[in-house]
Design a protein around this motif. Structure first.
Motif, PDB file in Angstrom:
ATOM      1  N   LEU A 271     -35.741   1.945   5.723  1.00  0.00           N
ATOM      2  CA  LEU A 271     -37.039   2.530   5.398  1.00  0.00           C
ATOM      3  C   LEU A 271     -37.827   1.617   4.451  1.00  0.00           C
ATOM      4  N   LEU A 272     -37.128   1.077   3.447  1.00  0.00           N
ATOM      5  CA  LEU A 272     -37.785   0.199   2.489  1.00  0.00           C
ATOM      6  C   LEU A 272     -38.223  -1.115   3.135  1.00  0.00           C
ATOM      7  N   GLU A 273     -37.415  -1.587   4.093  1.00  0.00           N
ATOM      8  CA  GLU A 273     -37.780  -2.818   4.782  1.00  0.00           C
ATOM      9  C   GLU A 273     -39.025  -2.608   5.640  1.00  0.00           C
ATOM     10  N   LEU A 274     -39.116  -1.466   6.290  1.00  0.00           N
ATOM     11  CA  LEU A 274     -40.246  -1.198   7.174  1.00  0.00           C
ATOM     12  C   LEU A 274     -41.566  -1.119   6.401  1.00  0.00           C
ATOM     13  N   GLU A 275     -41.510  -0.675   5.154  1.00  0.00           N
ATOM     14  CA  GLU A 275     -42.750  -0.600   4.370  1.00  0.00           C
ATOM     15  C   GLU A 275     -42.965  -1.833   3.501  1.00  0.00           C
ATOM     16  N   GLY A 276     -42.111  -2.852   3.668  1.00  0.00           N
ATOM     17  CA  GLY A 276     -42.305  -4.100   2.950  1.00  0.00           C
ATOM     18  C   GLY A 276     -41.829  -4.080   1.514  1.00  0.00           C
TER      19      GLY A 276
END
Length: 290
Positions: A271-276
């Protein structure tokens, strides 16, 4: 502090890009700095007061955004850049000789301050190897390799900083220039780089944007990177964000620090990767984005 060899596992996978290639890297200080997002700041040894002030301010602003500043410990712009990032310890000095020496000698104190603050000294040369002219060219391409991009401040037509810029171009790194007066001889090399396609930048936020590291609004007084919170409403993401830092983090360590199972940890990291907010490194470790 003793000189040590950088372990193979700590060397970025792209070291084969260099010509000549890296055989061995030696270090003193905090090796974790090598895994940080990094920007190089380079320029003239004979830089003026204004150029050095710009270098120091830009380095300080980048360090506040979680960026580690790389330079060559030379007089002028290099020293100003190191000093700007020193308060947060986010600086790497790349040397053209063994780490038991400091050249120029007047920067022995600065080298010690870098180590005391949690920074890193890095070299391709073993202790006892003294500086030679072509070693500085090798050092410059190592500075370029260790960085996402380089910022040139005050560089004349024959400045060694231009060799760093050319090495950066060869390696596919971003090259940026802080412009100066058209009448300033020490700015002429940088202005030529701009004419040849280098990015013109005037602030740390513009540098971050060029290098794909901008995660905050382009604001004159940006919120420090450490205060950013995830956009996701998933509690796992917020739990991970509280323990994830800018250094490479092993998933097992993150599990222990967060109290999450591995399954929940990986879901939250995704999730954190998807939002940068988070970045998965090639070796499987995770770090927080600035």
């Amino acid at each position: 502090m003793q000189t040590q060899i950088v372990p193979e596992s700590n060397l970025p996978p792209n070291r084969s890009e260099l010509l000549p290639p890296i055989q061995t890297l030696y270090f003193r200080g905090e090796l974790a700095r090598l895994g940080d997002p990094t920007i190089a700041i380079v320029g003239s040894r004979k830089a003026g007061t204004q150029g050095c002030a710009h270098a120091r301010q830009m380095a300080s602003s980048l360090a506040e955004q979680g960026i580690t500043v790389v330079s060559g410990l030379a007089l002028g712009i290099d020293a100003a850049a190191h000093r700007g990032a020193l308060r947060l310890g986010r600086t790497i000095a790349v040397l053209a000789h063994g780490l038991d020496l400091v050249y120029p000698e007047e920067h022995r104190g600065l080298a010690r301050e870098i180590l005391d603050a949690g920074g890193l000294l890095l070299s391709e040369y073993a202790d006892g190897v003294t500086p030679r002219p072509h070693f500085f060219l090798h050092r410059n391409r190592l500075i370029a390799w260790a960085s996402l991009g380089i910022v040139v401040i005050e560089a004349g037509h024959r400045s060694g900083a231009l060799s760093t810029a050319l090495a950066a171009l060869d390696l596919g790194r971003e090259v940026m220039v802080l412009p100066g007066p058209v009448s300033g001889g020490y700015y002429s090399g940088g202005h030529r780089l701009i004419r040849d396609g280098a990015h013109l930048v005037e602030s740390a936020q513009e540098v971050l944007s060029v290098c794909g590291q901008a995660r905050l609004p382009l604001d004159p007084s940006p919120q420090p990177a450490g205060q950013r919170r995830p956009d996701s409403q998933d509690p796992r993401a917020h739990t991970i964000a509280a323990v994830l830092d800018f250094q490479p983090n092993d998933p097992a360590d993150l599990c222990q620090r967060s109290g999450l199972t591995m399954a929940d940890l990986m879901a939250g990291l995704l999730l954190l990767e998807l939002e940068g907010f988070a970045h998965r490194r090639i070796d499987g470790r995770w770090s927080r984005r600035p």
